[in-house]
Motif scaffolding. Sequence first.
Motif, PDB file in Angstrom:
ATOM      1  N   LEU A 145     -11.695   9.394   0.883  1.00 42.47           N
ATOM      2  CA  LEU A 145     -12.967   8.708   0.642  1.00 42.47           C
ATOM      3  C   LEU A 145     -13.788   8.609   1.919  1.00 42.47           C
ATOM      4  O   LEU A 145     -15.020   8.779   1.887  1.00 42.47           O
ATOM      5  CB  LEU A 145     -12.727   7.313   0.064  1.00 42.47           C
ATOM      6  CG  LEU A 145     -12.271   7.250  -1.383  1.00 42.47           C
ATOM      7  CD1 LEU A 145     -12.002   5.801  -1.783  1.00 42.47           C
ATOM      8  CD2 LEU A 145     -13.294   7.869  -2.308  1.00 42.47           C
ATOM      9  N   THR A 146     -13.145   8.318   3.037  1.00 47.21           N
ATOM     10  CA  THR A 146     -13.889   8.206   4.289  1.00 47.21           C
ATOM     11  C   THR A 146     -14.395   9.559   4.746  1.00 47.21           C
ATOM     12  O   THR A 146     -15.470   9.660   5.332  1.00 47.21           O
ATOM     13  CB  THR A 146     -13.043   7.556   5.395  1.00 47.21           C
ATOM     14  OG1 THR A 146     -11.836   8.278   5.555  1.00 47.21           O
ATOM     15  CG2 THR A 146     -12.747   6.107   5.082  1.00 47.21           C
ATOM     16  N   VAL A 201       0.855  -1.174   0.000  1.00 46.88           N
ATOM     17  CA  VAL A 201       0.000   0.000   0.000  1.00 46.88           C
ATOM     18  C   VAL A 201       0.900   1.237   0.000  1.00 46.88           C
ATOM     19  O   VAL A 201       1.748   1.391   0.878  1.00 46.88           O
ATOM     20  CB  VAL A 201      -0.930   0.011   1.239  1.00 46.88           C
ATOM     21  CG1 VAL A 201      -1.800   1.241   1.246  1.00 46.88           C
ATOM     22  CG2 VAL A 201      -1.755  -1.252   1.290  1.00 46.88           C
ATOM     23  N   ASP A 241      -2.181   5.707  -1.776  1.00 45.01           N
ATOM     24  CA  ASP A 241      -3.362   4.874  -1.511  1.00 45.01           C
ATOM     25  C   ASP A 241      -3.960   5.199  -0.146  1.00 45.01           C
ATOM     26  O   ASP A 241      -5.180   5.272   0.007  1.00 45.01           O
ATOM     27  CB  ASP A 241      -3.008   3.389  -1.565  1.00 45.01           C
ATOM     28  CG  ASP A 241      -2.649   2.909  -2.957  1.00 45.01           C
ATOM     29  OD1 ASP A 241      -3.155   3.494  -3.938  1.00 45.01           O
ATOM     30  OD2 ASP A 241      -1.873   1.939  -3.063  1.00 45.01           O
ATOM     31  N   ILE A 242      -3.109   5.401   0.847  1.00 43.71           N
ATOM     32  CA  ILE A 242      -3.578   5.706   2.201  1.00 43.71           C
ATOM     33  C   ILE A 242      -4.298   7.054   2.209  1.00 43.71           C
ATOM     34  O   ILE A 242      -5.388   7.186   2.775  1.00 43.71           O
ATOM     35  CB  ILE A 242      -2.402   5.691   3.199  1.00 43.71           C
ATOM     36  CG1 ILE A 242      -1.849   4.272   3.326  1.00 43.71           C
ATOM     37  CG2 ILE A 242      -2.817   6.244   4.558  1.00 43.71           C
ATOM     38  CD1 ILE A 242      -0.541   4.177   4.077  1.00 43.71           C
ATOM     39  N   GLU A 243      -3.697   8.055   1.567  1.00 38.13           N
ATOM     40  CA  GLU A 243      -4.318   9.386   1.525  1.00 38.13           C
ATOM     41  C   GLU A 243      -5.637   9.348   0.765  1.00 38.13           C
ATOM     42  O   GLU A 243      -6.606   9.987   1.162  1.00 38.13           O
ATOM     43  CB  GLU A 243      -3.359  10.401   0.893  1.00 38.13           C
ATOM     44  CG  GLU A 243      -2.165  10.721   1.756  1.00 38.13           C
ATOM     45  CD  GLU A 243      -2.549  11.275   3.118  1.00 38.13           C
ATOM     46  OE1 GLU A 243      -3.474  12.112   3.199  1.00 38.13           O
ATOM     47  OE2 GLU A 243      -1.935  10.854   4.115  1.00 38.13           O
ATOM     48  N   PHE A 244      -5.702   8.605  -0.326  1.00 36.70           N
ATOM     49  CA  PHE A 244      -6.939   8.485  -1.093  1.00 36.70           C
ATOM     50  C   PHE A 244      -8.039   7.843  -0.242  1.00 36.70           C
ATOM     51  O   PHE A 244      -9.183   8.284  -0.257  1.00 36.70           O
ATOM     52  CB  PHE A 244      -6.689   7.678  -2.370  1.00 36.70           C
ATOM     53  CG  PHE A 244      -7.891   7.561  -3.255  1.00 36.70           C
ATOM     54  CD1 PHE A 244      -8.414   8.669  -3.897  1.00 36.70           C
ATOM     55  CD2 PHE A 244      -8.509   6.336  -3.436  1.00 36.70           C
ATOM     56  CE1 PHE A 244      -9.522   8.560  -4.711  1.00 36.70           C
ATOM     57  CE2 PHE A 244      -9.616   6.218  -4.247  1.00 36.70           C
ATOM     58  CZ  PHE A 244     -10.129   7.339  -4.883  1.00 36.70           C
ATOM     59  N   SER A 245      -7.691   6.812   0.509  1.00 35.76           N
ATOM     60  CA  SER A 245      -8.656   6.150   1.385  1.00 35.76           C
ATOM     61  C   SER A 245      -9.180   7.109   2.450  1.00 35.76           C
ATOM     62  O   SER A 245     -10.368   7.106   2.776  1.00 35.76           O
ATOM     63  CB  SER A 245      -8.029   4.935   2.067  1.00 35.76           C
ATOM     64  OG  SER A 245      -7.720   3.951   1.127  1.00 35.76           O
ATOM     65  N   LYS A 246      -8.281   7.937   2.995  1.00 36.70           N
ATOM     66  CA  LYS A 246      -8.700   8.924   3.994  1.00 36.70           C
ATOM     67  C   LYS A 246      -9.692   9.911   3.392  1.00 36.70           C
ATOM     68  O   LYS A 246     -10.681  10.272   4.023  1.00 36.70           O
ATOM     69  CB  LYS A 246      -7.486   9.670   4.543  1.00 36.70           C
ATOM     70  CG  LYS A 246      -6.633   8.863   5.481  1.00 36.70           C
ATOM     71  CD  LYS A 246      -5.450   9.689   5.954  1.00 36.70           C
ATOM     72  CE  LYS A 246      -4.522   8.882   6.833  1.00 36.70           C
ATOM     73  NZ  LYS A 246      -3.338   9.670   7.244  1.00 36.70           N
TER      74      LYS A 246
END
Length: 90
Positions: free
Chosen positions: A85-86, A74, A78-83
């Motif tokens: 999205l949430t 990851v 990817d981590i920033e994109f997931s944040k």
Amino acid sequence: MRSSARSTRASAAIDRLKRRSGNDNYSMSMNSGAMFSLLLATGGGESERLCEPMMMEDFVAFVNAYGPQTPKRVSKLDIEFSKQLTKKSE
């Protein structure tokens, strides 16, 4: 030629399993009907069959799912994109 390409794909799956597990005793057998089986050397020249003979596509899927799995990498993006999205879903 077709059989060679098929066995190469199956051999690559065995090589990935060996790397994931750290065990070089895995091998495969192929019968005249182009059915593959996963084998594990148990010592004294003996091998244990770990699956029934199966077609190449099924064999590769079985070997890929067998043994320890490699965790997905990851990236920071990817981590920033997931944040993000949430945050939007809240």
